[in-house]
Design a protein around this motif. Structure first.
Motif, PDB file in Angstrom:
ATOM      1  N   ILE A  42      22.228  42.627  41.255  1.00 45.18           N
ATOM      2  CA  ILE A  42      22.293  43.736  42.199  1.00 45.18           C
ATOM      3  C   ILE A  42      23.330  44.737  41.719  1.00 45.18           C
ATOM      4  N   GLU A  43      22.917  45.968  41.566  1.00 49.54           N
ATOM      5  CA  GLU A  43      23.836  47.031  41.164  1.00 49.54           C
ATOM      6  C   GLU A  43      24.436  47.664  42.409  1.00 49.54           C
ATOM      7  N   THR A  44      25.760  47.714  42.487  1.00 51.55           N
ATOM      8  CA  THR A  44      26.452  48.281  43.637  1.00 51.55           C
ATOM      9  C   THR A  44      27.473  49.310  43.161  1.00 51.55           C
ATOM     10  N   PRO A  45      27.943  50.181  44.059  1.00 51.31           N
ATOM     11  CA  PRO A  45      28.945  51.179  43.675  1.00 51.31           C
ATOM     12  C   PRO A  45      30.226  50.528  43.158  1.00 51.31           C
ATOM     13  N   TYR A  46      30.972  51.269  42.359  1.00 51.38           N
ATOM     14  CA  TYR A  46      32.186  50.749  41.732  1.00 51.38           C
ATOM     15  C   TYR A  46      33.243  50.347  42.767  1.00 51.38           C
ATOM     16  N   LYS A  47      33.871  49.205  42.518  1.00 52.85           N
ATOM     17  CA  LYS A  47      35.062  48.763  43.230  1.00 52.85           C
ATOM     18  C   LYS A  47      35.961  48.084  42.208  1.00 52.85           C
ATOM     19  N   SER A  48      37.253  48.173  42.404  1.00 49.84           N
ATOM     20  CA  SER A  48      38.168  47.489  41.497  1.00 49.84           C
ATOM     21  C   SER A  48      38.066  45.983  41.717  1.00 49.84           C
ATOM     22  N   GLY A  49      38.497  45.219  40.709  1.00 51.48           N
ATOM     23  CA  GLY A  49      38.488  43.772  40.852  1.00 51.48           C
ATOM     24  C   GLY A  49      39.350  43.312  42.014  1.00 51.48           C
ATOM     25  N   ARG A  50      40.476  43.958  42.197  1.00 50.42           N
ATOM     26  CA  ARG A  50      41.370  43.603  43.313  1.00 50.42           C
ATOM     27  C   ARG A  50      40.689  43.832  44.647  1.00 50.42           C
ATOM     28  N   GLN A  51      39.972  44.943  44.767  1.00 46.83           N
ATOM     29  CA  GLN A  51      39.271  45.250  46.007  1.00 46.83           C
ATOM     30  C   GLN A  51      38.196  44.205  46.295  1.00 46.83           C
ATOM     31  N   ILE A  52      37.469  43.804  45.268  1.00 45.41           N
ATOM     32  CA  ILE A  52      36.421  42.790  45.442  1.00 45.41           C
ATOM     33  C   ILE A  52      37.021  41.471  45.918  1.00 45.41           C
ATOM     34  N   LEU A  53      38.121  41.064  45.295  1.00 41.38           N
ATOM     35  CA  LEU A  53      38.753  39.806  45.679  1.00 41.38           C
ATOM     36  C   LEU A  53      39.275  39.834  47.111  1.00 41.38           C
ATOM     37  N   LEU A  54      39.830  40.953  47.509  1.00 42.03           N
ATOM     38  CA  LEU A  54      40.331  41.079  48.870  1.00 42.03           C
ATOM     39  C   LEU A  54      39.188  40.996  49.879  1.00 42.03           C
ATOM     40  N   GLU A  55      38.065  41.625  49.565  1.00 41.90           N
ATOM     41  CA  GLU A  55      36.935  41.607  50.487  1.00 41.90           C
ATOM     42  C   GLU A  55      36.274  40.233  50.534  1.00 41.90           C
ATOM     43  N   LEU A  56      36.286  39.518  49.420  1.00 41.88           N
ATOM     44  CA  LEU A  56      35.734  38.167  49.402  1.00 41.88           C
ATOM     45  C   LEU A  56      36.632  37.200  50.170  1.00 41.88           C
ATOM     46  N   ASN A  57      37.937  37.309  49.941  1.00 38.13           N
ATOM     47  CA  ASN A  57      38.927  36.416  50.552  1.00 38.13           C
ATOM     48  C   ASN A  57      38.485  34.968  50.425  1.00 38.13           C
ATOM     49  N   SER A  58      38.157  34.561  49.205  1.00 35.65           N
ATOM     50  CA  SER A  58      37.644  33.221  48.953  1.00 35.65           C
ATOM     51  C   SER A  58      38.343  32.617  47.749  1.00 35.65           C
ATOM     52  N   GLU A  59      38.818  31.387  47.888  1.00 31.48           N
ATOM     53  CA  GLU A  59      39.480  30.704  46.785  1.00 31.48           C
ATOM     54  C   GLU A  59      38.494  30.323  45.683  1.00 31.48           C
ATOM     55  N   LYS A  60      37.212  30.427  45.964  1.00 34.39           N
ATOM     56  CA  LYS A  60      36.179  30.045  45.003  1.00 34.39           C
ATOM     57  C   LYS A  60      36.018  31.072  43.880  1.00 34.39           C
ATOM     58  N   PHE A  61      36.452  32.300  44.094  1.00 35.26           N
ATOM     59  CA  PHE A  61      36.233  33.362  43.119  1.00 35.26           C
ATOM     60  C   PHE A  61      37.515  33.652  42.348  1.00 35.26           C
ATOM     61  N   ILE A  62      37.395  33.613  41.005  1.00 36.87           N
ATOM     62  CA  ILE A  62      38.552  33.752  40.134  1.00 36.87           C
ATOM     63  C   ILE A  62      38.227  34.722  39.009  1.00 36.87           C
ATOM     64  N   LYS A  63      39.175  35.554  38.658  1.00 38.92           N
ATOM     65  CA  LYS A  63      38.989  36.486  37.552  1.00 38.92           C
ATOM     66  C   LYS A  63      39.142  35.738  36.231  1.00 38.92           C
ATOM     67  N   CYS A  64      38.120  35.837  35.361  1.00 39.06           N
ATOM     68  CA  CYS A  64      38.179  35.123  34.082  1.00 39.06           C
ATOM     69  C   CYS A  64      38.370  36.066  32.895  1.00 39.06           C
ATOM     70  N   ASN A  65      38.070  37.331  33.086  1.00 37.13           N
ATOM     71  CA  ASN A  65      38.397  38.344  32.081  1.00 37.13           C
ATOM     72  C   ASN A  65      38.555  39.688  32.786  1.00 37.13           C
ATOM     73  N   LYS A  66      38.842  40.703  32.047  1.00 34.23           N
ATOM     74  CA  LYS A  66      39.184  41.999  32.629  1.00 34.23           C
ATOM     75  C   LYS A  66      38.116  42.521  33.582  1.00 34.23           C
ATOM     76  N   SER A  67      36.867  42.228  33.307  1.00 33.13           N
ATOM     77  CA  SER A  67      35.786  42.827  34.091  1.00 33.13           C
ATOM     78  C   SER A  67      34.938  41.823  34.865  1.00 33.13           C
ATOM     79  N   THR A  68      35.315  40.536  34.864  1.00 37.01           N
ATOM     80  CA  THR A  68      34.446  39.514  35.467  1.00 37.01           C
ATOM     81  C   THR A  68      35.192  38.622  36.445  1.00 37.01           C
ATOM     82  N   ILE A  69      34.577  38.418  37.599  1.00 34.24           N
ATOM     83  CA  ILE A  69      35.078  37.504  38.625  1.00 34.24           C
ATOM     84  C   ILE A  69      33.992  36.461  38.858  1.00 34.24           C
ATOM     85  N   VAL A  70      34.312  35.187  38.677  1.00 36.05           N
ATOM     86  CA  VAL A  70      33.293  34.139  38.721  1.00 36.05           C
ATOM     87  C   VAL A  70      33.508  33.189  39.894  1.00 36.05           C
TER      88      VAL A  70
END
Length: 247
Positions: A176-204
């Motif tokens: 799914i293609e969505t509008p740009y958000k920073s990685g920090r913004q995505i993590l804050l909106e997820l608020n889930s310990e399951k999601f972790i940044k593994c490189n500059k552009s990827t959160i898994v």
């Protein structure tokens, strides 16, 4: 950011009281504070993010006689499924409002101003031990072409953050293609310990991680999903985050 801070929303119209609460809570490691001066701002934060603790002043407009906008806010927020049992702390200069707060709004604690700083800080720490929303019931929201969409968090494999957009790779193979958000913004909106940044552009989502190859620095995903790069800079934090949050 390698783990998700506990997110606290303070609703307070008095600048001095807001500064006091923020100064105290900032002493706690791993918290992120949102500040709202009125109910409208508070609703926007509450609906966009996953708040772990509400600290609410009952009187949000001292110019209005018998104002109780904070109470009304809590009445409405309790109707939102994900906030039915979220801890709420009331602060107010009113007296004898605690009976209604405890009986009908299920607040965790009630503080009359001026409150004792040490006691307040202790109570805030207690509430942050709670687990509020089950992972399987979480949703990630995004807006595209003026329309809001939701995806179950448990169905997201990883986020790929590009310069102009964000690609959400899902368990069923759709992207799914969505509008740009920073990685920090995505993590804050997820608020889930399951999601972790593994490189500059990827959160898994670690639920989809099958293997971590430390020598060749990549992450193998389950169910035939492609491998992901594990950056040198984030490697240690990634492993520590997985250890703290086992599948």
């Amino acid at each position: 950011m390698q783990s998700i801070d506990k997110q606290i929303l303070i609703i307070e119209d008095n600048k001095r009281c807001m500064e006091k609460a923020c100064a105290l809570i900032s002493q706690i490691d791993g918290v992120f504070i949102y500040k709202a001066e009125n109910s409208e701002q508070a609703y926007r934060y509450a609906l966009k993010y996953h708040i772990d603790l509400f600290i609410v002043d009952i009187i949000l407009n001292s110019d209005i006689s018998e104002d109780a906008a904070g109470t009304k806010f809590v009445e409405n927020i309790r109707k939102v499924e994900k906030y039915k049992f979220t801890p709420i702390i009331f602060t107010t200069s009113l007296q004898d409002a605690d009976v209604y707060a405890y009986a009908h709004l299920h607040c965790y604690r009630y503080f009359e101003k001026p409150y004792d700083s040490e006691e307040f800080l202790t109570v805030v720490k207690e509430t942050l031990l709670f687990k509020n929303v089950k992972e399987e019931s979480r949703y990630y929201n995004y807006k595209k072409d003026g329309i809001y969409y939701t995806i179950k968090v448990k169905d997201i494999v990883y986020f790929q953050n590009n310069r102009s957009n964000v690609l959400i790779h899902c368990a069923d193979g759709t992207v799914i293609e969505t509008p740009y958000k920073s990685g920090r913004q995505i993590l804050l909106e997820l608020n889930s310990e399951k999601f972790i940044k593994c490189n500059k552009s990827t959160i898994v989502n670690i639920d989809f991680v099958e293997k971590t190859d430390m020598i060749h620095q990549y992450i193998k995903l389950i169910n035939g999903h492609e491998t992901l790069e594990l950056s040198v800079r984030l490697k240690r934090g990634f492993l520590e985050a997985i250890a703290k949050c086992p599948k």
